[in-house]
Design a protein around this motif. Structure first.
Motif, PDB file in Angstrom:
ATOM      1  N   ARG A  38      44.035  87.478  66.594  1.00 52.32           N
ATOM      2  CA  ARG A  38      42.887  87.188  67.024  1.00 52.32           C
ATOM      3  C   ARG A  38      41.243  87.872  67.057  1.00 52.32           C
ATOM      4  O   ARG A  38      40.863  86.729  67.176  1.00 52.32           O
ATOM      5  CB  ARG A  38      43.232  88.075  68.620  1.00 52.32           C
ATOM      6  N   THR A  39      41.371  89.478  66.715  1.00 52.89           N
ATOM      7  CA  THR A  39      39.551  89.810  66.754  1.00 52.89           C
ATOM      8  C   THR A  39      39.125  88.965  65.308  1.00 52.89           C
ATOM      9  O   THR A  39      37.969  88.420  65.717  1.00 52.89           O
ATOM     10  CB  THR A  39      40.034  91.004  66.270  1.00 52.89           C
ATOM     11  N   ILE A  40      39.198  88.803  64.772  1.00 50.84           N
ATOM     12  CA  ILE A  40      38.697  88.166  63.334  1.00 50.84           C
ATOM     13  C   ILE A  40      38.608  86.690  63.368  1.00 50.84           C
ATOM     14  O   ILE A  40      37.933  86.330  63.347  1.00 50.84           O
ATOM     15  CB  ILE A  40      40.041  87.988  61.988  1.00 50.84           C
ATOM     16  N   PRO A  41      39.593  85.799  63.525  1.00 47.33           N
ATOM     17  CA  PRO A  41      39.814  84.337  64.134  1.00 47.33           C
ATOM     18  C   PRO A  41      37.621  84.763  65.591  1.00 47.33           C
ATOM     19  O   PRO A  41      36.909  83.614  65.050  1.00 47.33           O
ATOM     20  CB  PRO A  41      40.418  83.789  64.493  1.00 47.33           C
ATOM     21  N   LEU A  42      38.086  85.028  65.805  1.00 49.60           N
ATOM     22  CA  LEU A  42      37.198  85.114  67.122  1.00 49.60           C
ATOM     23  C   LEU A  42      35.372  85.739  66.407  1.00 49.60           C
ATOM     24  O   LEU A  42      35.124  85.150  66.451  1.00 49.60           O
ATOM     25  CB  LEU A  42      37.790  85.727  68.382  1.00 49.60           C
ATOM     26  N   THR A  43      36.014  86.973  65.374  1.00 52.65           N
ATOM     27  CA  THR A  43      34.536  87.208  65.273  1.00 52.65           C
ATOM     28  C   THR A  43      33.824  86.153  64.209  1.00 52.65           C
ATOM     29  O   THR A  43      32.748  85.686  64.033  1.00 52.65           O
ATOM     30  CB  THR A  43      35.231  88.791  64.176  1.00 52.65           C
ATOM     31  N   GLY A  44      35.183  85.533  63.246  1.00 51.72           N
ATOM     32  CA  GLY A  44      34.467  84.341  62.710  1.00 51.72           C
ATOM     33  C   GLY A  44      33.301  83.593  63.682  1.00 51.72           C
ATOM     34  O   GLY A  44      33.059  82.664  62.815  1.00 51.72           O
ATOM     35  N   MET A  45      34.464  82.976  64.941  1.00 56.37           N
ATOM     36  CA  MET A  45      33.459  81.645  65.848  1.00 56.37           C
ATOM     37  C   MET A  45      32.176  82.105  66.095  1.00 56.37           C
ATOM     38  O   MET A  45      31.390  81.703  65.947  1.00 56.37           O
ATOM     39  CB  MET A  45      34.926  81.239  66.413  1.00 56.37           C
ATOM     40  N   MET A  46      32.215  83.914  66.609  1.00 56.06           N
ATOM     41  CA  MET A  46      31.152  84.444  67.236  1.00 56.06           C
ATOM     42  C   MET A  46      29.836  84.321  65.922  1.00 56.06           C
ATOM     43  O   MET A  46      28.569  83.656  66.017  1.00 56.06           O
ATOM     44  CB  MET A  46      31.085  85.927  67.529  1.00 56.06           C
ATOM     45  N   GLY A  47      30.298  84.564  64.754  1.00 56.79           N
ATOM     46  CA  GLY A  47      29.256  84.790  63.738  1.00 56.79           C
ATOM     47  C   GLY A  47      29.468  82.751  63.131  1.00 56.79           C
ATOM     48  O   GLY A  47      27.429  83.103  62.635  1.00 56.79           O
ATOM     49  N   SER A  48      29.370  81.710  63.300  1.00 57.77           N
ATOM     50  CA  SER A  48      29.610  80.674  62.911  1.00 57.77           C
ATOM     51  C   SER A  48      28.020  80.321  63.840  1.00 57.77           C
ATOM     52  O   SER A  48      27.279  79.846  63.538  1.00 57.77           O
ATOM     53  CB  SER A  48      30.572  80.298  62.757  1.00 57.77           C
ATOM     54  N   LEU A  49      28.718  80.764  65.202  1.00 61.99           N
ATOM     55  CA  LEU A  49      27.392  80.318  66.670  1.00 61.99           C
ATOM     56  C   LEU A  49      26.489  81.160  66.220  1.00 61.99           C
ATOM     57  O   LEU A  49      24.756  80.360  66.276  1.00 61.99           O
ATOM     58  CB  LEU A  49      28.319  80.947  67.583  1.00 61.99           C
ATOM     59  N   ILE A  50      26.058  82.579  65.319  1.00 63.87           N
ATOM     60  CA  ILE A  50      25.174  83.583  65.225  1.00 63.87           C
ATOM     61  C   ILE A  50      24.069  82.991  64.154  1.00 63.87           C
ATOM     62  O   ILE A  50      22.963  82.636  64.234  1.00 63.87           O
ATOM     63  CB  ILE A  50      25.182  84.769  64.834  1.00 63.87           C
ATOM     64  N   PHE A  51      24.611  82.412  62.969  1.00 60.87           N
ATOM     65  CA  PHE A  51      24.302  81.774  62.334  1.00 60.87           C
ATOM     66  C   PHE A  51      23.932  80.687  62.086  1.00 60.87           C
ATOM     67  O   PHE A  51      22.279  80.126  62.059  1.00 60.87           O
ATOM     68  CB  PHE A  51      25.628  81.302  61.103  1.00 60.87           C
ATOM     69  N   ALA A  52      24.048  79.710  62.977  1.00 58.71           N
ATOM     70  CA  ALA A  52      23.528  78.312  63.388  1.00 58.71           C
ATOM     71  C   ALA A  52      22.345  78.783  64.680  1.00 58.71           C
ATOM     72  O   ALA A  52      21.289  78.242  64.117  1.00 58.71           O
ATOM     73  CB  ALA A  52      24.496  77.642  64.607  1.00 58.71           C
TER      74      ALA A  52
END
Length: 324
Positions: A38-52
């Motif tokens: 749960r945590t890391i896939p959600l973390t990856g999604m948030m990291g991708s959004l912040i990168f963009a």
């Protein structure tokens, strides 16, 4: 506010890297027990959004621009520890792929945006949220306050680090401090507004994903679907919005230009020298879009690799163990 090589002394870079590494290591230990599914896939999604989001510089009413830092946003949704990891992945990818920020200053950048932003920002948000009977309203108001303060804290800490890195009289430190605080006070307003909008969207669709809020009795959109929607949004922002970012220098760049602070020419570059350096002929906007897509994909892939690496092994049956 990505600090390039040459702004800070080696001693300050080592000190900030040590603090940042300790905070990131502690964050990894805190989330290790529940991160695989749960945590890391959600973390990856948030990291991708912040990168963009960080690729889009917005004007602030002066010939200066700002961009999202995202620490409070990540900390509010993921919690302080996973938020710190998300921002760290973003900053590492930005340097490694596009030379955004310096390698020697990477520890300082992580300290300012991941540690101060996510861990410190979450602490401020949580303190404000506790004062509201309606925890959703308290979350939004607390995040807005924390987002503005996180930008100001990062700017002020940079000024301290810069002063410690240079001899008296080498630069006009009072001017640098005044400009940094003034520019980032306006940039912080943009940070607060973006943070509030994204958190309101999450509260409307998946309030159970806001760290520290109780899960609702009825489950809304499934988590994989939510992560997929977030990734699509990140790709859309990176591909279609990033080429239209403000052309003004961001706060730190504007200060360095006015006060003649030069980056080092000896810094180690990443794969590309900038976000428009992917070789696509004369199509500069297409090159920026491609850079955004590559960065979003790289950060989410990194999160999946981290999840696989840190997943707890399944316990063996006692009988199987005895046969060995």
């Amino acid at each position: 506010m990505h600090i390039p090589d040459g702004f800070l002394s080696n001693e300050v870079c080592l000190a900030t890297a040590g603090v940042a590494a300790s905070a990131v290591g502690y964050s990894l230990r805190r989330i290790k027990g529940d991160l695989a599914e749960r945590t890391i896939p959600l973390t990856g999604m948030m990291g991708s959004l912040i990168f963009a989001g960080q690729m889009i510089n917005f004007p602030i009413g002066l010939p200066v621009s700002g961009h999202l830092m995202g620490g409070v946003l990540a900390g509010t949704i993921l919690g302080p520890w996973a938020g710190c990891i998300a921002l760290t992945m973003v900053l590492v990818a930005q340097w490694a792929l596009f030379s955004d920020g310096g390698l020697t200053a990477l520890g300082a950048n992580i300290l300012h945006m991941a540690v101060l932003g996510s861990i410190g920002g979450y602490a401020v948000m949580a303190a404000v949220r506790r004062r509201f009977a309606c925890r959703k309203r308290g979350t939004v108001i607390g995040a807005v306050i924390a987002a503005w303060l996180s930008v100001m804290a990062a700017a002020a800490l940079f000024c301290v680090e810069f002063r410690l890195s240079h001899a008296p009289g080498e630069f006009r430190f009072r001017n640098i401090f005044t400009l940094m605080v003034s520019f980032h006070a306006l940039i912080g307003i943009g940070e607060a507004l973006i943070t509030a909008v994204v958190i309101k969207v999450v509260l409307n669709h998946r309030p159970d994903l806001i760290f520290g809020l109780p899960a609702p009795s009825s489950q809304s959109r499934p988590l994989p679907q939510f992560i997929g929607a977030g990734l699509i949004a990140a790709l859309a922002v990176a591909a279609f919005a990033s080429p239209f970012a403000s052309e003004y220098s961001d706060g730190l760049e504007a200060v360095s230009e006015r006060e003649s602070v030069a980056a080092s020419d000896n810094g180690i570059s990443g794969v590309f020298t900038d976000y428009d350096a992917i070789p696509l002929g004369d199509w500069q906007n297409l090159s920026v879009s491609a850079a955004g897509i590559v960065g979003v994909a790289a950060i989410f892939a990194l999160s999946l690799i981290m999840a696989r690496t840190m997943r707890q092994p399944a316990p063996q049956l006692a009988g199987a163990a005895s046969r060995e």
